[in-house]
Structure formats: C-alpha cells, structure tokens
Enzyme design. Structure first.
Site: not given
Length: 464
Positions: A121-122, A165
């Site tokens: 995600k990051t 995110e």
C-alpha cells in the site's frame, strides 16, 4: 472542492500524533489552517516537523495536555481505553473521532484514490503521489511512510485529487468513498482482528462496495486472494473492474519485467499498445505496484504515457528497500517487511539485484500474534538469505503470548536449511554483523519495529 477545514477538525487533539497515519492527517489539517495539537510517547523528527507547521506537540500522555476548547480528539485503534487524555476527553464531553473518520472528512469533495491490500500500500500510494505531483496536478496525499523524495508522509495540495493509503488492519478502510479503489492483494493478516479468510474477504467486499457509483476497482489478476475478491464483486453494477498482472486474463497485461540492478524496466499492454517505463526500485512486486498506480491514474483520465514517465521519478519510500549507506565495501539496506509474503518478495528482489553478493539479514519479528500464526513461514522465507540474525519479537501494542518466541522462526528457518544466529540483545547486533560481513556483501535490516535503528549503527561499526 472540499472545505479548507471540516468544522469538527478546527482544533483537533491527536493522541499518538507521531504515528505514521496520525501524523499525516495532522500535517494536512495544519496545512489547511487548523489549530492542531497532540501528544506522543517520545520525541521524534515527526514531532519536530509538526511543530514547524504550527502544531503543539506534547511528549508523554497526561490529562493537562488536552485543551478544554479542543473541537475533537483523534485516536487510532492502537490507543488504549485507559489513556489519560482519552479519559479527560470523556470528562469534558469532547467528541472522539477515529483516525479513519478524520481522513475520510479530508477526502470529501475531492477525487480520491484509496490504495488497499495486505502488502504494497505505502509504495503504491507513494508512486501515485510522486507521479501526480510531477505532472503538476498538485495532489493531496496521506501515506503510511515517508517519501524518499519530498521526505514527508502527507501533504495538502490545491489539486482535485486525494491519494490515500487505506488500512484494512482494523477495518478502517471501510470509511472511505473513493472514486478509484486499488486492491493489490488479499491475504490473512492482523490476526487480532480477523479470525479467518472469510472475514478478510467480507471486509474487502465492504471496502469495494463503498466505491462511488461509476467508479473503478483496480485489482490484481495474479494474486489468488485478489482473484477471489474479483469474483465476489463482479456483480456490482455500478462498479467498473480493471484487472492487471501477468495473467493472460488481465485487462492490463504485464508483458515483461527486466531487472536492471536496483531498478526495473516494465512493459505493459494497455489498450492494445505496448508501453515501457522505468521503476526505480528492484523487484517484480514493486513493478506490479507501479502498474497498479498507472492503471488507477488512467482511470481518472490521466494519459498513460505521461503517467508512466512520471512514475519513473519515484525514488522510493523510507524503509522499503532503502539504502542506508555503505561502509567497508558493505551496503546496508532497510526493509519494513514483516509478513512472510513481504519478506520473500524483498529477499528475492535483493537476490535479483545482487547475484554475486552474499545477503545477510537482521530480522526482528513484529507482534506475538503474527509470529504465532506465521512464524513457520517467516523462518522459511529467511532461507533465501545466506545468513540471518533473528532478534526477539517486537511487541508493539501486544502483551506476550505464553510459549511464543523467536525460537519458532529460528527452528523453521533451520529446518529449511537456513544459517541463523539468535541474538537477544539488540545492542550487540552491529558487532555480530561486523564479524560476519565481507566486502561486497549486502546487509538487510528487516521488520516493522525498531530494527530500523540498527542500520546507522551497523555502518558505524563497519567503518571502525
């Protein structure tokens, strides 16, 4: 366009303001003009950065830190019920707002992209933030890690796009109503909150169901959990589903990934045309993240060739295969990986980037519950290294679980043929690594806890 500051957020107080997710929201609010205050357990660079934006940051948690005129108290799921500032909020009848609700309020009125998945995600959120900024679109973004370029995890932009995110760990991603949702993968994790894969799927289904009518789901065509989720949501009539990956069934096909040292060249088949671009981090999983970012941007109407070129400007996120330095011919790299899938992906990426070098790993397990459920798989992943040092479990928010220690990982690693050294005193690791490392080796510090602090210490020890 969203209001500058939601009325409930004019004077927010953040408990745990230094955390990755919390600090990002606090930064955006401060940049929008809110009177931000908060507290954190210890001093940090993040606290200093918030003060530079005008926020009041207290160190330690105490009732007197909460101002009587606070408009709300913002908390994350990590804040315990007995926190003195939380108790004081109840006495003062100050509304308590979860971090995800605060972030959702900041996204209102903007074209939002929410990036979800058990891993990646990051990185994917960061790729989008960098690319959209490079294209002059001035996005807002909230990321769970600091960009290597701008050096921040959040920013308020004047453009119409907000990239966030979306954290599934406590189901908070169900609070968002994105125009585009990305699902990179779906796996069992966060065992304190999910008892089974069915619960995970149900949670992701709810998240996908929140995409605004006419919006788009961008989802992997390769990862089994994502494929299963796609089948479950295909019947949502208001949702456009775009799959990506190496599968022959993918709507956007990953045609080729060519490793080039610590970068990769990626070729995709998009709208019956081949498009090739560079990803400035190694490993096929990062290449797939870049493709997901590309497809999401295209879903918002951004020309693919412009976006692909801009993604190449992404230079990484802190703790995502971040080069910390080199000493005595040894490179030290830091990785946030703490789930077996992440560990395997990063270890394979480093193998591909340095075929002639030895790979030494310093691994710190994260959470007793995760080790209990996935310790065997963690140990098996470490077999990809030439040698590993395994530390004690970093507890974070958890209390110990009887019988669950790093020995579970060490035994599994040795059973898989790994060379593993247990180390109980973290302070001795630099000496241990200095005794193992030779010129040309790569040292990878790995885990979601404070193992990241060891990189500079190892470099200093090697220099001496």
């Amino acid at each position: 366009m969203a209001p500058a500051v939601p009325s409930a957020m004019e004077r927010p107080h953040f408990i745990g303001i230094g955390g990755a997710g919390m600090s990002g929201i606090a930064k955006i609010l401060a940049q929008r003009g809110a009177q931000v205050a908060g507290s954190d357990a210890k001093e940090s660079a993040t606290a200093g950065a918030l003060r530079e934006l005008g926020a009041t940051v207290h160190i330690g948690h105490a009732t007197e830190h909460l101002a009587s005129d606070a408009s709300c108290v913002v908390v994350s799921s990590a804040i315990r019920a007995d926190n003195p500032e939380l108790a004081r909020a109840a006495e003062l009848s100050v509304p308590v707002v979860h971090r995800s609700d605060a972030l959702a309020s900041l996204m209102t009125g903007l074209r939002s992209i929410a990036v979800a998945g058990t891993h990646g995600k990051t990185t994917t959120t960061s790729m989008l933030a960098v690319a959209l900024t490079e294209l002059g679109l001035d996005p807002s973004y909230a990321i769970g890690g600091d960009l290597a370029g701008p050096g921040t995890n959040a920013r308020h932009g004047e453009g119409e796009i907000f990239v966030a995110e979306a954290d599934e760990s406590d189901r908070s991603f169900q609070k968002y109503d994105p125009e585009v949702a990305i699902v990179l993968n779906v796996e069992l994790d966060h065992h304190a909150n999910y008892a089974s894969m069915d619960e995970i799927y149900d949670s992701f289904e709810t998240f996908v169901g929140k995409v605004v009518p006419g919006g788009t789901l961008v989802i992997s065509a390769d990862q089994p959990g994502a494929v299963e989720l796609t089948q479950r949501v295909r019947d949502l009539s208001t949702l456009k589903v775009v799959t990506y990956g190496e599968s022959a069934t993918a709507d956007v096909r990953v045609h080729k990934i060519t490793p080039r040292g610590l970068t990769s060249e990626v070729t995709v088949l998009l709208d019956n045309r081949f498009l090739t671009f560079t990803v400035s981090v190694p490993g096929s999983h990062y290449a797939h993240n870049a493709v997901a970012a590309l497809v999401a941007g295209v879903a918002l109407g951004i020309p693919a060739h412009n976006l692909a070129s801009a993604i190449g400007k992404y230079t990484g996120v802190k703790r995502r295969l971040q080069l910390k330095g080199e000493a005595a011919g040894v490179q030290v790299i830091d990785s946030y990986a703490h789930h077996p899938t992440e560990m395997t992906a990063d270890l394979e990426a480093m193998r591909g980037a340095a075929t002639d070098s030895r790979l030494l790993v310093v691994f710190q397990p994260h959470l007793f519950s995760r080790t209990q459920e996935l310790g065997t798989e963690m140990g098996q992943a470490l077999a990809l290294a030439d040698a590993s040092v395994v530390l004690d479990i970093y507890p974070a928010r958890e209390d110990p679980i009887p019988g669950i220690t790093s020995a579970l990982i060490i035994d599994a690693a040795r059973a898989a043929g790994a060379d593993v050294t247990p180390v109980h005193d973290k302070a001795t690791v630099p000496d241990v690594i200095a005794g193992m490392a030779k010129p040309g080796d790569l040292v990878l510090t790995m885990g979601a806890g404070d193992v990241t602090d060891l990189g500079p210490e190892i470099l200093a020890r090697l220099s001496n």
